[in-house]
Design a protein around this motif. Structure first.
Motif, PDB file in Angstrom:
ATOM      1  N   ASP A 153      -5.659   7.598 -12.747  1.00 33.98           N
ATOM      2  CA  ASP A 153      -6.548   8.123 -13.782  1.00 33.98           C
ATOM      3  C   ASP A 153      -5.753   8.807 -14.892  1.00 33.98           C
ATOM      4  O   ASP A 153      -4.880   9.643 -14.638  1.00 33.98           O
ATOM      5  N   GLU A 154      -6.069   8.441 -16.143  1.00 29.34           N
ATOM      6  CA  GLU A 154      -5.304   8.955 -17.285  1.00 29.34           C
ATOM      7  C   GLU A 154      -5.402  10.476 -17.420  1.00 29.34           C
ATOM      8  O   GLU A 154      -4.430  11.151 -17.781  1.00 29.34           O
ATOM      9  N   GLU A 155      -6.579  11.030 -17.137  1.00 29.08           N
ATOM     10  CA  GLU A 155      -6.765  12.465 -17.319  1.00 29.08           C
ATOM     11  C   GLU A 155      -6.071  13.278 -16.229  1.00 29.08           C
ATOM     12  O   GLU A 155      -5.518  14.351 -16.493  1.00 29.08           O
ATOM     13  N   LYS A 156      -6.099  12.763 -14.988  1.00 28.87           N
ATOM     14  CA  LYS A 156      -5.488  13.502 -13.897  1.00 28.87           C
ATOM     15  C   LYS A 156      -4.842  12.530 -12.913  1.00 28.87           C
ATOM     16  O   LYS A 156      -5.341  12.305 -11.811  1.00 28.87           O
ATOM     17  N   PRO A 157      -3.717  11.954 -13.287  1.00 28.62           N
ATOM     18  CA  PRO A 157      -3.050  11.009 -12.367  1.00 28.62           C
ATOM     19  C   PRO A 157      -2.469  11.749 -11.165  1.00 28.62           C
ATOM     20  O   PRO A 157      -1.803  12.774 -11.315  1.00 28.62           O
ATOM     21  N   ILE A 158      -2.770  11.246  -9.980  1.00 30.53           N
ATOM     22  CA  ILE A 158      -2.280  11.901  -8.765  1.00 30.53           C
ATOM     23  C   ILE A 158      -1.523  10.927  -7.863  1.00 30.53           C
ATOM     24  O   ILE A 158      -1.201  11.265  -6.728  1.00 30.53           O
ATOM     25  N   ALA A 159      -1.245   9.731  -8.369  1.00 30.43           N
ATOM     26  CA  ALA A 159      -0.641   8.704  -7.521  1.00 30.43           C
ATOM     27  C   ALA A 159       0.661   9.171  -6.882  1.00 30.43           C
ATOM     28  O   ALA A 159       0.883   8.980  -5.683  1.00 30.43           O
ATOM     29  N   SER A 160       1.533   9.774  -7.660  1.00 31.53           N
ATOM     30  CA  SER A 160       2.822  10.211  -7.116  1.00 31.53           C
ATOM     31  C   SER A 160       2.636  11.223  -5.996  1.00 31.53           C
ATOM     32  O   SER A 160       3.307  11.159  -4.955  1.00 31.53           O
ATOM     33  N   GLU A 161       1.682  12.150  -6.190  1.00 33.40           N
ATOM     34  CA  GLU A 161       1.435  13.162  -5.166  1.00 33.40           C
ATOM     35  C   GLU A 161       0.858  12.549  -3.892  1.00 33.40           C
ATOM     36  O   GLU A 161       1.204  12.959  -2.777  1.00 33.40           O
ATOM     37  N   VAL A 162      -0.020  11.551  -4.038  1.00 28.96           N
ATOM     38  CA  VAL A 162      -0.622  10.926  -2.863  1.00 28.96           C
ATOM     39  C   VAL A 162       0.430  10.163  -2.058  1.00 28.96           C
ATOM     40  O   VAL A 162       0.479  10.261  -0.824  1.00 28.96           O
ATOM     41  N   PHE A 163       1.278   9.421  -2.740  1.00 31.21           N
ATOM     42  CA  PHE A 163       2.319   8.686  -2.019  1.00 31.21           C
ATOM     43  C   PHE A 163       3.299   9.660  -1.353  1.00 31.21           C
ATOM     44  O   PHE A 163       3.783   9.404  -0.240  1.00 31.21           O
ATOM     45  N   ALA A 164       3.581  10.769  -2.011  1.00 32.12           N
ATOM     46  CA  ALA A 164       4.460  11.771  -1.407  1.00 32.12           C
ATOM     47  C   ALA A 164       3.825  12.374  -0.155  1.00 32.12           C
ATOM     48  O   ALA A 164       4.502  12.643   0.843  1.00 32.12           O
ATOM     49  N   GLU A 165       2.506  12.600  -0.206  1.00 34.65           N
ATOM     50  CA  GLU A 165       1.806  13.131   0.963  1.00 34.65           C
ATOM     51  C   GLU A 165       1.814  12.116   2.105  1.00 34.65           C
ATOM     52  O   GLU A 165       1.986  12.485   3.280  1.00 34.65           O
ATOM     53  N   ALA A 166       1.635  10.853   1.788  1.00 39.15           N
ATOM     54  CA  ALA A 166       1.710   9.812   2.816  1.00 39.15           C
ATOM     55  C   ALA A 166       3.078   9.816   3.481  1.00 39.15           C
ATOM     56  O   ALA A 166       3.191   9.682   4.713  1.00 39.15           O
ATOM     57  N   PHE A 167       4.108   9.981   2.689  1.00 42.88           N
ATOM     58  CA  PHE A 167       5.467  10.025   3.230  1.00 42.88           C
ATOM     59  C   PHE A 167       5.641  11.252   4.133  1.00 42.88           C
ATOM     60  O   PHE A 167       6.249  11.170   5.205  1.00 42.88           O
ATOM     61  N   ARG A 168       5.090  12.382   3.718  1.00 39.92           N
ATOM     62  CA  ARG A 168       5.237  13.624   4.490  1.00 39.92           C
ATOM     63  C   ARG A 168       4.621  13.519   5.877  1.00 39.92           C
ATOM     64  O   ARG A 168       5.204  13.958   6.876  1.00 39.92           O
ATOM     65  N   VAL A 169       3.402  12.945   5.967  1.00 39.79           N
ATOM     66  CA  VAL A 169       2.697  12.950   7.252  1.00 39.79           C
ATOM     67  C   VAL A 169       3.176  11.860   8.200  1.00 39.79           C
ATOM     68  O   VAL A 169       2.917  11.930   9.402  1.00 39.79           O
ATOM     69  N   LEU A 170       3.888  10.856   7.692  1.00 36.44           N
ATOM     70  CA  LEU A 170       4.357   9.766   8.551  1.00 36.44           C
ATOM     71  C   LEU A 170       5.584  10.163   9.361  1.00 36.44           C
ATOM     72  O   LEU A 170       6.467  10.872   8.880  1.00 36.44           O
ATOM     73  N   LYS A 171       5.622   9.651  10.588  1.00 38.91           N
ATOM     74  CA  LYS A 171       6.828   9.785  11.392  1.00 38.91           C
ATOM     75  C   LYS A 171       7.930   8.911  10.793  1.00 38.91           C
ATOM     76  O   LYS A 171       7.625   7.898  10.141  1.00 38.91           O
ATOM     77  N   PRO A 172       9.188   9.256  11.003  1.00 40.22           N
ATOM     78  CA  PRO A 172      10.253   8.325  10.613  1.00 40.22           C
ATOM     79  C   PRO A 172      10.039   6.980  11.309  1.00 40.22           C
ATOM     80  O   PRO A 172       9.754   6.913  12.505  1.00 40.22           O
ATOM     81  N   GLY A 173      10.105   5.912  10.539  1.00 39.32           N
ATOM     82  CA  GLY A 173       9.811   4.579  11.067  1.00 39.32           C
ATOM     83  C   GLY A 173       8.351   4.202  10.972  1.00 39.32           C
ATOM     84  O   GLY A 173       7.972   3.076  11.318  1.00 39.32           O
TER      85      GLY A 173
END
Length: 269
Positions: A153-173
């Motif tokens: 979304d142009e007004e409030k892009p959050i894509a980078s934050e969402v992908f970073a959160e996905a990375f945080r909660v995942l186990k290695p592998g």
């Protein structure tokens, strides 16, 4: 010698007495897989079941490698189309859903409260800039279906934050699985902000910037009939059919959108 030869000839000529055959075990009744049973769950909404031919849930979840005992996070479940499948399928694992704030959050919570099949499903919230309540490195799989365009979304892009959160909660592998409406690479980038379609290169850039490694893609959710140039973007097509009865048969014949199906992994080291 002659007598011995004769006895041998008789022995060969006389058929051996048939021994009682050991009783062979009856063939086992076919065992339905956990995924097949989840797809056939009576708790699924009939209108959602009708979309299976367009969304290929069995093939999609198999490509992502989701197992019944996995800890899974579903980002932005919307109306809960995949939640209806994941909840019974992950009976031996766990499922966190992370809905967008507002009406979708209320909608998914109401759905989860409506049947005991969702009794183990946990709801987490995520606001850009703040981690969710899901523990770091606790999930085997993170899934998201047809949501990346909303995060751009142009007004409030959050894509980078969402992908970073996905990375945080995942186990290695652990695995990140993404299904998204696919925009051809030669189209104007600006269309990603308005049409609902996103380029594969954009999704890969976002995922890889967060630390993910691209594993591969599947064409299981492709639709060559989709020209991706509709007057109301992807919402022109089923199931939304934003134009109503105008050219309805045309868009129903096209079916749901052409979609990328991408698999990423969080590196183990």
């Amino acid at each position: 010698m002659i007598r011995l030869a004769a006895m041998l000839l008789v022995a060969v000529a006389v058929p051996a007495v048939a021994q009682p055959a050991s009783e062979s075990p009856s063939p086992a009744a076919p065992q339905h897989s956990a995924l097949e049973m989840a797809l056939a769950a009576p708790t699924r909404t009939p209108a959602n079941v009708a979309r299976d031919e367009h969304r290929h849930p069995a093939e999609t979840l198999a490509f992502f490698g989701v197992q019944p005992g996995d800890a899974v996070v579903e980002l932005w479940p919307g109306g809960g189309w995949y939640t209806e499948i994941l909840a019974p399928y992950l009976a031996g694992g766990s499922l966190h859903v992370v809905p967008p704030a507002g009406s979708y959050d209320q909608r998914i919570r109401a759905k989860l409260a409506g049947d005991s099949v969702y009794g183990k499903v946990q709801v987490a919230t995520f606001n850009a800039g703040q981690p969710s309540s899901i523990a770091a490195a606790s999930a085997d799989v993170v899934l998201t279906f047809r949501n990346v365009h909303s995060w751009l979304d142009e007004e409030k892009p959050i894509a980078s934050e969402v992908f970073a959160e996905a990375f945080r909660v995942l186990k290695p592998g652990g695995t990140l699985g993404v299904v998204e409406h696919r925009l051809p690479e030669d189209r104007d980038d600006g269309l990603q902000m308005s049409s609902g379609y996103v380029k594969v290169s954009t999704v890969r850039r976002l995922a890889e910037a967060a630390g993910f490694k691209f594993v591969g893609s599947s064409e299981v959710n492709s639709n060559p009939k989709d020209s991706k140039d509709h007057p109301e973007g992807v919402w022109t097509l089923p199931p939304v059919l934003r134009l109503g009865d105008k050219d309805r048969e045309k868009y129903v014949a096209i079916g749901e959108s052409d979609r990328m199906t991408l698999k990423f992994v969080k590196p183990a080291n």
